[in-house]
Design a protein around this motif. Structure first.
Motif, PDB file in Angstrom:
ATOM      1  N   ALA A  48      -8.765  35.057  19.143  1.00 12.22           N
ATOM      2  CA  ALA A  48      -9.037  35.910  20.300  1.00 12.22           C
ATOM      3  C   ALA A  48     -10.433  36.501  20.098  1.00 12.22           C
ATOM      4  O   ALA A  48     -11.040  36.326  19.037  1.00 12.22           O
ATOM      5  N   VAL A  55     -13.792  42.119  17.869  1.00 13.07           N
ATOM      6  CA  VAL A  55     -14.034  43.497  18.287  1.00 13.07           C
ATOM      7  C   VAL A  55     -15.257  44.037  17.567  1.00 13.07           C
ATOM      8  O   VAL A  55     -16.132  44.653  18.177  1.00 13.07           O
ATOM      9  N   CYS A  77     -10.496  41.742  15.160  1.00 14.23           N
ATOM     10  CA  CYS A  77     -10.208  40.892  16.309  1.00 14.23           C
ATOM     11  C   CYS A  77      -9.035  41.399  17.131  1.00 14.23           C
ATOM     12  O   CYS A  77      -8.172  42.122  16.636  1.00 14.23           O
ATOM     13  N   HIS A  78      -9.013  40.945  18.373  1.00 16.77           N
ATOM     14  CA  HIS A  78      -7.869  41.205  19.256  1.00 16.77           C
ATOM     15  C   HIS A  78      -6.628  40.427  18.825  1.00 16.77           C
ATOM     16  O   HIS A  78      -5.541  40.674  19.346  1.00 16.77           O
ATOM     17  N   ASP A  79      -6.750  39.495  17.870  1.00 14.83           N
ATOM     18  CA  ASP A  79      -5.584  38.736  17.395  1.00 14.83           C
ATOM     19  C   ASP A  79      -4.791  39.487  16.321  1.00 14.83           C
ATOM     20  O   ASP A  79      -3.943  38.910  15.654  1.00 14.83           O
ATOM     21  N   CYS A  80      -5.073  40.788  16.162  1.00 13.93           N
ATOM     22  CA  CYS A  80      -4.348  41.687  15.251  1.00 13.93           C
ATOM     23  C   CYS A  80      -4.706  41.474  13.784  1.00 13.93           C
ATOM     24  O   CYS A  80      -3.961  41.911  12.896  1.00 13.93           O
ATOM     25  N   LEU A 100      -1.265  45.356  16.937  1.00 14.50           N
ATOM     26  CA  LEU A 100      -2.196  45.339  18.070  1.00 14.50           C
ATOM     27  C   LEU A 100      -3.603  45.073  17.535  1.00 14.50           C
ATOM     28  O   LEU A 100      -3.808  44.978  16.316  1.00 14.50           O
ATOM     29  N   ALA A 101      -4.563  44.971  18.424  1.00 14.67           N
ATOM     30  CA  ALA A 101      -5.945  44.638  18.057  1.00 14.67           C
ATOM     31  C   ALA A 101      -6.461  45.510  16.919  1.00 14.67           C
ATOM     32  O   ALA A 101      -6.210  46.722  16.880  1.00 14.67           O
ATOM     33  N   THR A 145      -9.493  47.306  15.450  1.00 12.81           N
ATOM     34  CA  THR A 145     -10.686  47.825  16.117  1.00 12.81           C
ATOM     35  C   THR A 145     -11.821  48.193  15.174  1.00 12.81           C
ATOM     36  O   THR A 145     -12.938  48.420  15.612  1.00 12.81           O
ATOM     37  N   SER A 174      -6.421  50.162  13.874  1.00  9.92           N
ATOM     38  CA  SER A 174      -5.882  49.333  14.943  1.00  9.92           C
ATOM     39  C   SER A 174      -5.406  50.172  16.111  1.00  9.92           C
ATOM     40  O   SER A 174      -5.088  51.357  15.966  1.00  9.92           O
TER      41      SER A 174
END
Length: 176
Positions: free
Chosen positions: A101, A104, A119-122, A143-144, A146, A161
């Motif tokens: 994904a 970030v 990443c947004h892929d956790c 979750l993502a 950050t 995150s």
């Protein structure tokens, strides 16, 4: 993008690429260069003093970062890949793959010998800058991710995150 004086608050330079909205901007560590990213998928390296555009990189611009020595820039795609570019030549040196994904954040911890991306892929991933190989994947958020930072001694990585947690990981084993 505009370069501002912190002393006077005046605009010192406008970096006008004429390519549409600027999505990100970053200084090199020594302040001599600015990296800008555009929503059209390009990134540009500028001379801070002259305003001259030195390099244009095509196709990757979601997340941008300079290496500590200013010799490399990192750009990323919406698909989750990151590319390391030579500032001197503009050459695509390595593609860092593995995220699924959009990234970030990305940084060059450990004096620039590694790349750490969230990443947004956790997940967060740590790559060797020279090899482009994934050294470690930090998995455990729901979750993502950050934000991520490596400890000064290089032994730990902390991630934050959207799942409302921060986790401290072993950089060697990947265990939380």
């Amino acid at each position: 993008a505009k370069v501002w004086s912190t002393a006077s608050g005046e605009c010192r330079r406008t970096l006008d690429a004429g390519r549409g909205p600027v999505s990100a901007a970053s200084f090199s560590l020594d302040g001599s260069l600015v990296l800008t990213a555009y929503v059209d998928g390009t990134a540009k390296v500028w001379n801070t003093e002259s305003g001259e555009c030195l390099r244009v990189m095509e196709g990757h611009c979601n997340v941008i970062a300079f290496s500590p020595d200013g010799a490399l820039v990192l750009t990323s795609t919406a698909a989750g890949t990151a590319v390391l570019w030579s500032v001197d030549s503009g050459e695509n040196l390595r593609t860092l793959e593995g995220h699924t994904a959009p990234l970030v954040t990305a940084s060059f911890p450990a004096g620039g010998s590694m790349v750490l991306a969230t990443c947004h892929d956790c997940t967060a991933k740590l790559w060797g800058e020279a090899s482009g190989e994934c050294i470690m994947t930090f998995e455990g958020h729901t979750l993502a991710v950050t934000s991520a930072e490596m400890s000064p001694d290089g032994e730990r990585v902390v991630t934050a995150s959207f799942d409302r947690t921060a986790k401290v990981w072993s950089a060697e084993s990947g265990e939380c």
